[in-house]
Enzyme design. Structure first.
Site, PDB file in Angstrom:
ATOM      1  N   GLY A 151     -25.643   1.248  21.966  1.00 50.38           N
ATOM      2  CA  GLY A 151     -24.327   0.579  21.921  1.00 50.38           C
ATOM      3  C   GLY A 151     -23.668   0.686  20.567  1.00 50.38           C
ATOM      4  O   GLY A 151     -22.849  -0.161  20.191  1.00 50.38           O
ATOM      5  N   SER A 152     -23.988   1.759  19.848  1.00 47.15           N
ATOM      6  CA  SER A 152     -23.480   1.877  18.475  1.00 47.15           C
ATOM      7  C   SER A 152     -21.957   1.961  18.395  1.00 47.15           C
ATOM      8  O   SER A 152     -21.375   1.705  17.343  1.00 47.15           O
ATOM      9  CB  SER A 152     -24.100   3.111  17.799  1.00 47.15           C
ATOM     10  N   ASN A 176     -14.716   9.921  27.629  1.00 43.61           N
ATOM     11  CA  ASN A 176     -16.025   9.998  26.993  1.00 43.61           C
ATOM     12  C   ASN A 176     -15.828  10.530  25.587  1.00 43.61           C
ATOM     13  O   ASN A 176     -14.851  11.210  25.308  1.00 43.61           O
ATOM     14  CB  ASN A 176     -16.926  10.958  27.792  1.00 43.61           C
ATOM     15  N   HIS A 201     -17.942  12.951  22.993  1.00 43.51           N
ATOM     16  CA  HIS A 201     -19.091  13.850  22.886  1.00 43.51           C
ATOM     17  C   HIS A 201     -19.281  14.171  21.399  1.00 43.51           C
ATOM     18  O   HIS A 201     -18.300  14.503  20.718  1.00 43.51           O
ATOM     19  CB  HIS A 201     -18.818  15.134  23.681  1.00 43.51           C
ATOM     20  N   ASP A 220     -18.780  17.311  30.627  1.00 50.70           N
ATOM     21  CA  ASP A 220     -18.139  17.729  29.365  1.00 50.70           C
ATOM     22  C   ASP A 220     -17.010  18.734  29.551  1.00 50.70           C
ATOM     23  O   ASP A 220     -16.639  19.433  28.610  1.00 50.70           O
ATOM     24  CB  ASP A 220     -19.178  18.319  28.388  1.00 50.70           C
ATOM     25  N   GLU A 243     -17.006   8.859  14.226  1.00 52.22           N
ATOM     26  CA  GLU A 243     -16.746   8.633  15.654  1.00 52.22           C
ATOM     27  C   GLU A 243     -16.592   7.142  15.976  1.00 52.22           C
ATOM     28  O   GLU A 243     -15.717   6.747  16.758  1.00 52.22           O
ATOM     29  CB  GLU A 243     -17.927   9.225  16.426  1.00 52.22           C
TER      30      GLU A 243
HETATM   31  C1  GRF Z   1     -22.225   8.821  20.470  1.00 58.81           C
HETATM   32  O1  GRF Z   1     -22.535   9.654  19.389  1.00 58.81           O
HETATM   33  C2  GRF Z   1     -21.513   9.582  21.551  1.00 58.81           C
HETATM   34  O2  GRF Z   1     -20.926  10.768  21.115  1.00 58.81           O
HETATM   35  C3  GRF Z   1     -22.566   9.904  22.553  1.00 58.81           C
HETATM   36  O3  GRF Z   1     -23.470   8.836  22.471  1.00 58.81           O
HETATM   37  C4  GRF Z   1     -23.469   8.316  21.140  1.00 58.81           C
HETATM   38  C5  GRF Z   1     -23.520   6.808  21.187  1.00 58.81           C
HETATM   39  O4  GRF Z   1     -24.646   6.384  21.884  1.00 58.81           O
HETATM   40  N1  GRF Z   1     -21.978  10.108  23.838  1.00 58.81           N
HETATM   41  P1  GRF Z   1     -25.685   5.348  21.245  1.00 58.81           P
HETATM   42  O5  GRF Z   1     -24.893   4.138  20.892  1.00 58.81           O
HETATM   43  O6  GRF Z   1     -26.255   6.015  20.021  1.00 58.81           O
HETATM   44  O7  GRF Z   1     -26.692   5.103  22.320  1.00 58.81           O
END
Ligand code: GRF
Length: 188
Positions: free
Chosen positions: A11-12, A96, A98, A139, A168
């Site tokens: 959930g970052s 999304n 990526h 994607d 990001e």
């Molecule tokens: C992000 O870098 C995104 O690009 C990808 O998942 C990452 C975030 O997921 N789709 P998480 O929070 O590290 O689990």
């Protein structure tokens, strides 16, 4: 915008969304949906968000999202392929991010560390992230925003991952907000 954020992992990207929500009047996170118990669920609950953990992307979930008036879905580290039957209910309204510059380093099996490892192995001089519309093909949906991140010869894949995630996490929610305000146009 009334958002649902879909997560599978740490959930970052959630704190960035919560920050933009606090600063905006027309940007609300109605719920966080996860396909398993994960760090993202805990983060969302700690922030007082309604959380739903599901493994079926069916009528019941569609009804839940409708009850919450959700108009936009943001995948944020969500690692399940959404069925076409689900996607078609939100045409052009599922996004999304990526962690690379699509169309390179994308597709089936390219997620998380694997993406950054492939970028490092290819000896790329830059990487970045791509916000794209979600379609039934992994994607491959229309790209709405990309930002590049330079790679130094001394960077290993972990450094690349940290640098991409740092950018990001701030940009992704702002890109979504910009889409809602018509300030960022989707590619035709
Ligand atoms: C992000 O870098 C995104 O690009 C990808 O998942 C990452 C975030 O997921 N789709 P998480 O929070 O590290 O689990």
């Amino acid at each position: 915008m009334k958002l649902a954020i879909f997560v599978s992992g740490s959930g970052s990207l959630l704190p960035g969304f919560f920050k933009v929500e606090k600063e905006s009047s027309d940007f609300t996170i109605e719920c966080v949906v996860a396909n398993r118990q994960c760090g993202g669920v805990e983060l969302a609950q700690a922030a007082g968000k309604e959380v739903l953990v599901v493994n079926q992307f069916d009528e019941q979930l569609l009804n839940y999202l409708a009850d919450h008036m959700v108009d936009t879905i943001c995948l944020a580290g969500f690692l399940q392929i959404l069925p076409a039957n689900f996607v078609k209910n939100f045409p052009g309204k599922i996004y999304n991010t990526h962690p690379a510059l699509l169309p390179a380093f994308g597709g089936k099996g390219m997620y998380g560390a694997k993406v950054h490892q492939a970028v490092a192995e290819a000896g790329a001089q830059e990487t970045g992230f791509t916000v794209h519309e979600v379609t039934e093909n992994i994607d491959e949906g229309p790209i709405v925003f990309q930002k590049t991140v330079p790679i130094l010869p001394t960077d290993d894949w972990k450094t690349i991952e940290i640098n991409v995630k740092n950018i990001e996490k701030d940009f992704y929610p702002l890109v979504i907000k910009g889409l809602g305000e018509g300030k960022i146009m989707q590619t035709p």
